[in-house]
Design a protein around this motif. Sequence first.
Motif, PDB file in Angstrom:
ATOM      1  N   THR A  67       0.807  -1.224  -0.137  1.00 51.35           N
ATOM      2  CA  THR A  67       0.055   0.174   0.159  1.00 51.35           C
ATOM      3  C   THR A  67       0.819   1.425   0.026  1.00 51.35           C
ATOM      4  OG1 THR A  67      -1.868  -1.056   1.273  1.00 51.35           O
ATOM      5  CG2 THR A  67      -1.770   1.373   1.407  1.00 51.35           C
ATOM      6  N   GLY A  68       0.719   2.225  -0.901  1.00 53.98           N
ATOM      7  CA  GLY A  68       1.426   3.362  -1.022  1.00 53.98           C
ATOM      8  C   GLY A  68       2.443   3.398  -2.007  1.00 53.98           C
ATOM      9  N   ALA A  69       2.768   2.096  -2.290  1.00 55.23           N
ATOM     10  CA  ALA A  69       3.947   2.049  -3.526  1.00 55.23           C
ATOM     11  C   ALA A  69       3.406   2.504  -4.945  1.00 55.23           C
ATOM     12  CB  ALA A  69       4.542   0.625  -3.837  1.00 55.23           C
ATOM     13  N   CYS A  70       4.327   3.303  -5.622  1.00 50.90           N
ATOM     14  CA  CYS A  70       4.103   3.609  -6.881  1.00 50.90           C
ATOM     15  C   CYS A  70       4.624   2.509  -7.850  1.00 50.90           C
ATOM     16  CB  CYS A  70       4.683   4.926  -7.316  1.00 50.90           C
ATOM     17  SG  CYS A  70       4.401   5.602  -8.793  1.00 50.90           S
ATOM     18  N   VAL A  71       3.762   2.318  -8.841  1.00 53.87           N
ATOM     19  CA  VAL A  71       3.958   1.015  -9.784  1.00 53.87           C
ATOM     20  C   VAL A  71       3.724   1.290 -11.202  1.00 53.87           C
ATOM     21  CG1 VAL A  71       3.854  -0.678  -7.771  1.00 53.87           C
ATOM     22  CG2 VAL A  71       1.851  -0.033  -9.151  1.00 53.87           C
ATOM     23  N   ALA A  72       4.084   0.448 -12.091  1.00 55.55           N
ATOM     24  CA  ALA A  72       3.692   0.449 -13.580  1.00 55.55           C
ATOM     25  C   ALA A  72       3.481  -1.033 -13.783  1.00 55.55           C
ATOM     26  CB  ALA A  72       4.782   0.833 -14.549  1.00 55.55           C
ATOM     27  N   VAL A  73       1.997  -1.310 -14.317  1.00 51.81           N
ATOM     28  CA  VAL A  73       1.713  -2.856 -14.422  1.00 51.81           C
ATOM     29  C   VAL A  73       1.348  -2.851 -15.813  1.00 51.81           C
ATOM     30  CG1 VAL A  73       0.244  -4.570 -14.093  1.00 51.81           C
ATOM     31  CG2 VAL A  73       1.147  -3.189 -12.237  1.00 51.81           C
ATOM     32  N   THR A  74       2.272  -3.704 -16.736  1.00 51.74           N
ATOM     33  CA  THR A  74       1.896  -3.928 -18.141  1.00 51.74           C
ATOM     34  C   THR A  74       1.450  -5.356 -18.133  1.00 51.74           C
ATOM     35  OG1 THR A  74       3.779  -2.553 -18.913  1.00 51.74           O
ATOM     36  CG2 THR A  74       3.065  -4.261 -20.356  1.00 51.74           C
ATOM     37  N   GLY A  75       0.205  -5.364 -18.945  1.00 46.97           N
ATOM     38  CA  GLY A  75      -0.464  -6.785 -19.040  1.00 46.97           C
ATOM     39  C   GLY A  75      -1.669  -6.689 -20.075  1.00 46.97           C
ATOM     40  N   THR A  76      -2.462  -7.644 -20.061  1.00 51.58           N
ATOM     41  CA  THR A  76      -3.528  -7.697 -20.980  1.00 51.58           C
ATOM     42  C   THR A  76      -4.898  -7.174 -20.194  1.00 51.58           C
ATOM     43  OG1 THR A  76      -2.636  -9.588 -22.195  1.00 51.58           O
ATOM     44  CG2 THR A  76      -4.890  -9.341 -22.498  1.00 51.58           C
ATOM     45  N   LEU A  77      -5.540  -6.604 -20.969  1.00 48.82           N
ATOM     46  CA  LEU A  77      -6.971  -5.828 -20.527  1.00 48.82           C
ATOM     47  C   LEU A  77      -8.085  -7.016 -20.781  1.00 48.82           C
ATOM     48  CD1 LEU A  77      -8.246  -3.148 -19.046  1.00 48.82           C
ATOM     49  CD2 LEU A  77      -8.934  -2.508 -21.473  1.00 48.82           C
ATOM     50  N   VAL A  78      -8.760  -7.465 -19.724  1.00 44.37           N
ATOM     51  CA  VAL A  78      -9.673  -8.646 -19.760  1.00 44.37           C
ATOM     52  C   VAL A  78     -10.763  -8.189 -19.095  1.00 44.37           C
ATOM     53  CG1 VAL A  78      -7.573 -10.138 -20.084  1.00 44.37           C
ATOM     54  CG2 VAL A  78      -8.815  -9.790 -17.766  1.00 44.37           C
ATOM     55  N   GLU A  79     -11.840  -8.884 -19.168  1.00 43.21           N
ATOM     56  CA  GLU A  79     -13.104  -8.872 -18.538  1.00 43.21           C
ATOM     57  C   GLU A  79     -12.953  -9.270 -17.213  1.00 43.21           C
ATOM     58  OE1 GLU A  79     -16.585 -10.750 -20.234  1.00 43.21           O
ATOM     59  OE2 GLU A  79     -16.172 -10.021 -22.462  1.00 43.21           O
ATOM     60  N   SER A  80     -13.336  -8.687 -16.251  1.00 44.29           N
ATOM     61  CA  SER A  80     -13.150  -8.869 -14.951  1.00 44.29           C
ATOM     62  C   SER A  80     -13.949 -10.090 -14.512  1.00 44.29           C
ATOM     63  CB  SER A  80     -13.773  -7.610 -13.929  1.00 44.29           C
ATOM     64  OG  SER A  80     -13.365  -7.835 -12.840  1.00 44.29           O
ATOM     65  N   GLN A  81     -13.447 -11.030 -13.703  1.00 43.67           N
ATOM     66  CA  GLN A  81     -14.196 -11.970 -13.244  1.00 43.67           C
ATOM     67  C   GLN A  81     -14.748 -11.885 -11.815  1.00 43.67           C
ATOM     68  OE1 GLN A  81     -14.051 -14.888 -15.108  1.00 43.67           O
ATOM     69  NE2 GLN A  81     -12.896 -13.476 -16.473  1.00 43.67           N
ATOM     70  N   GLY A  82     -14.507 -10.538 -11.267  1.00 39.73           N
ATOM     71  CA  GLY A  82     -15.425 -10.102 -10.212  1.00 39.73           C
ATOM     72  C   GLY A  82     -16.303  -8.986 -10.416  1.00 39.73           C
ATOM     73  N   SER A  83     -17.073  -8.670  -9.118  1.00 39.47           N
ATOM     74  CA  SER A  83     -17.994  -7.560  -9.534  1.00 39.47           C
ATOM     75  C   SER A  83     -17.484  -6.290  -9.053  1.00 39.47           C
ATOM     76  CB  SER A  83     -19.151  -7.970  -8.416  1.00 39.47           C
ATOM     77  OG  SER A  83     -18.682  -7.694  -7.138  1.00 39.47           O
ATOM     78  N   GLY A  84     -18.051  -5.360  -9.515  1.00 38.00           N
ATOM     79  CA  GLY A  84     -17.639  -3.973  -9.052  1.00 38.00           C
ATOM     80  C   GLY A  84     -16.911  -3.113 -10.318  1.00 38.00           C
ATOM     81  N   GLN A  90      -4.460  -8.474 -16.386  1.00 35.50           N
ATOM     82  CA  GLN A  90      -3.926  -9.670 -16.200  1.00 35.50           C
ATOM     83  C   GLN A  90      -2.375  -9.111 -16.247  1.00 35.50           C
ATOM     84  OE1 GLN A  90      -4.447 -12.753 -15.017  1.00 35.50           O
ATOM     85  NE2 GLN A  90      -6.644 -12.553 -15.311  1.00 35.50           N
ATOM     86  N   ALA A  91      -1.493  -9.194 -15.178  1.00 35.12           N
ATOM     87  CA  ALA A  91      -0.316  -8.547 -15.089  1.00 35.12           C
ATOM     88  C   ALA A  91       0.828  -9.574 -15.796  1.00 35.12           C
ATOM     89  CB  ALA A  91       0.064  -8.136 -13.786  1.00 35.12           C
ATOM     90  N   ALA A  92       1.635  -8.917 -16.649  1.00 35.19           N
ATOM     91  CA  ALA A  92       2.738  -9.705 -17.283  1.00 35.19           C
ATOM     92  C   ALA A  92       4.128  -9.021 -16.587  1.00 35.19           C
ATOM     93  CB  ALA A  92       2.658  -9.521 -18.792  1.00 35.19           C
ATOM     94  N   GLU A  93       4.085  -7.863 -16.285  1.00 38.26           N
ATOM     95  CA  GLU A  93       5.083  -7.262 -15.917  1.00 38.26           C
ATOM     96  C   GLU A  93       4.687  -6.056 -14.665  1.00 38.26           C
ATOM     97  OE1 GLU A  93       8.870  -4.489 -17.466  1.00 38.26           O
ATOM     98  OE2 GLU A  93       7.849  -5.628 -19.053  1.00 38.26           O
ATOM     99  N   ILE A  94       5.568  -6.222 -13.663  1.00 37.83           N
ATOM    100  CA  ILE A  94       5.320  -4.926 -12.511  1.00 37.83           C
ATOM    101  C   ILE A  94       6.687  -4.153 -12.342  1.00 37.83           C
ATOM    102  CG2 ILE A  94       4.617  -4.437 -10.212  1.00 37.83           C
ATOM    103  CD1 ILE A  94       2.796  -6.727 -10.462  1.00 37.83           C
ATOM    104  N   HIS A  95       6.619  -3.147 -12.662  1.00 35.16           N
ATOM    105  CA  HIS A  95       7.669  -2.287 -12.201  1.00 35.16           C
ATOM    106  C   HIS A  95       7.597  -1.445 -11.043  1.00 35.16           C
ATOM    107  CE1 HIS A  95      11.532   0.148 -12.447  1.00 35.16           C
ATOM    108  NE2 HIS A  95      10.666   1.316 -12.569  1.00 35.16           N
ATOM    109  N   VAL A  96       8.166  -1.333  -9.996  1.00 44.61           N
ATOM    110  CA  VAL A  96       8.227  -0.571  -8.818  1.00 44.61           C
ATOM    111  C   VAL A  96       8.943   0.692  -8.984  1.00 44.61           C
ATOM    112  CG1 VAL A  96       8.060  -0.433  -6.404  1.00 44.61           C
ATOM    113  CG2 VAL A  96       7.406  -2.511  -7.522  1.00 44.61           C
ATOM    114  N   TYR A  97       8.147   1.946  -8.959  1.00 46.53           N
ATOM    115  CA  TYR A  97       9.067   3.071  -9.358  1.00 46.53           C
ATOM    116  C   TYR A  97       9.593   3.504  -7.935  1.00 46.53           C
ATOM    117  CZ  TYR A  97       7.331   4.079 -14.056  1.00 46.53           C
ATOM    118  OH  TYR A  97       6.683   4.315 -15.127  1.00 46.53           O
TER     119      TYR A  97
END
Length: 484
Positions: A67-84, A90-97
């Motif tokens: 919580t509070g970390a600054c990140v960049a997430v690269t991945g595929t935009l997909v239909e959400s399996q949850g509600s809301g 779907q993350a393929a790569e995460i970089h923490v700035y």
Amino acid sequence: MSLLPIKELLASTTTGSTVTVKGWVRTKRESKNAIFIAINDGSTIHTIQTVAEPGRISEDVLRLVTTGACVAVTGTLVESQGSGQKVEVQAAEIHVYGPADPEQYPLQPKRHSLEFLREIAHLRPRTNTFGAVLRIRHTLAYAIHKYFNDNGFFYLHTPIITASDAEGAGEMFRVTTLDLNHLPRTDEGAIDFRQDFFGRETNLTVSGQLEGELGAMALSKIYTFGPTFRAENSNTTRHLAEFWMIEPEMAFYELEDNMNLAEDFVKYVIRYALDQAADDLAFLDQRLKEEEKTKKKEEQSELGLLEKLRFVVDNDFVRITYTEAIDILLQSKPHKKGQFQYPVEWGIDLQSEHERFLVEKHFKKPVILTNYPKAIKAFYMKQNEASETEKGPTVRAMDVLFPGIGEIIGGSQREDDFEKLLARVREVGIEPESLWWYLQTRQFGSAPHAGFGLGFERLVLFVTGMGNIRDVIPFPRTPKSADF
């Protein structure tokens, strides 16, 4: 691959594309098969969920995603399996700035008091509440500029440093370059301001009105929108030492024209906020409902936030004189039963409790009061002719009263008669020489004119439903407080 604000990603109907999300982690939760990370970038009150599969992202990286970390997430935009929400990443790569030490980061995912958040004003915009407030503040500011531009007004930049006191209250911050440890003195022992930067006493402005009037005498319709300052030692929920003011001034406008403009203006900007900031207002409306449940029944508001805003937009404003208002208050049950904290009589400066009674209980509509006693109003207001219906001299002042807040706009038709204005300046103890430039506008092509002032933070306070004015400006300035 594209970088889009989270607000646009959440509205996207095109899935399967590769996207990059950049923002700050709100929450992170882990299950056996997936790690769920909620990210917000400030473009919307909503977060976007990113899902990381264990083993696909380095454990060393995932440990930094807190919580509070600054990140960049690269991945595929997909239909959400949850509600809301409709989509997730779907993350393929995460970089923490920039990581955020969970032992020290103060904005952990739990409820924080507003008092605590004022102590960390550098971080509070990351919360849902203050993110919503600041986005609404921007929306209102944009609406104000748009309204005046679309209605033929010119934006006039009036000075922040001034040698005049527009309100005559004397509660001003001094501006000086003098060495306070070695002040130069005149032969009489007074401070020699001739040696100061401007060669005279100067202060931070309390209003751009007087200079605004000068602009209106050439451009016909102008408005100011800038910072103003009051050195008032007040710690109430309605006062700031630094705040922003909107002040239109219009040549050839009289009191009726001024009222028409004020009503149309505030309805427009509130309607604009309702249209353009619906998600943030819905969140703040729900927040206020939860807050109201904690109050005693007699202290609870009769209107929810959205109801209060529509109350203003959907009703014609009632227009009555100050004298009529006093008569109503004198006949009211709260006055007869001694329930008002402050006395009611002709000549008083109405208190918030009186104004709110007129709006919320008596008329159940916004109210514009006019023709106030001359003695309680500023020197520049146009004096009315003597009237048998009034109990003393009055001026063509107007105050716009709203539910929950009382006065939100104050204005008047300005005195355009040179001799009357000069006499009034002397009457209130102002040296005419200090306002020679203002007085000359009444000698060289004087014209009927009018204007009003709207404290921007008062407007934001009303629209957001916040209870303290320190919570609607990013970095509040109050007595003994100038942090951040």
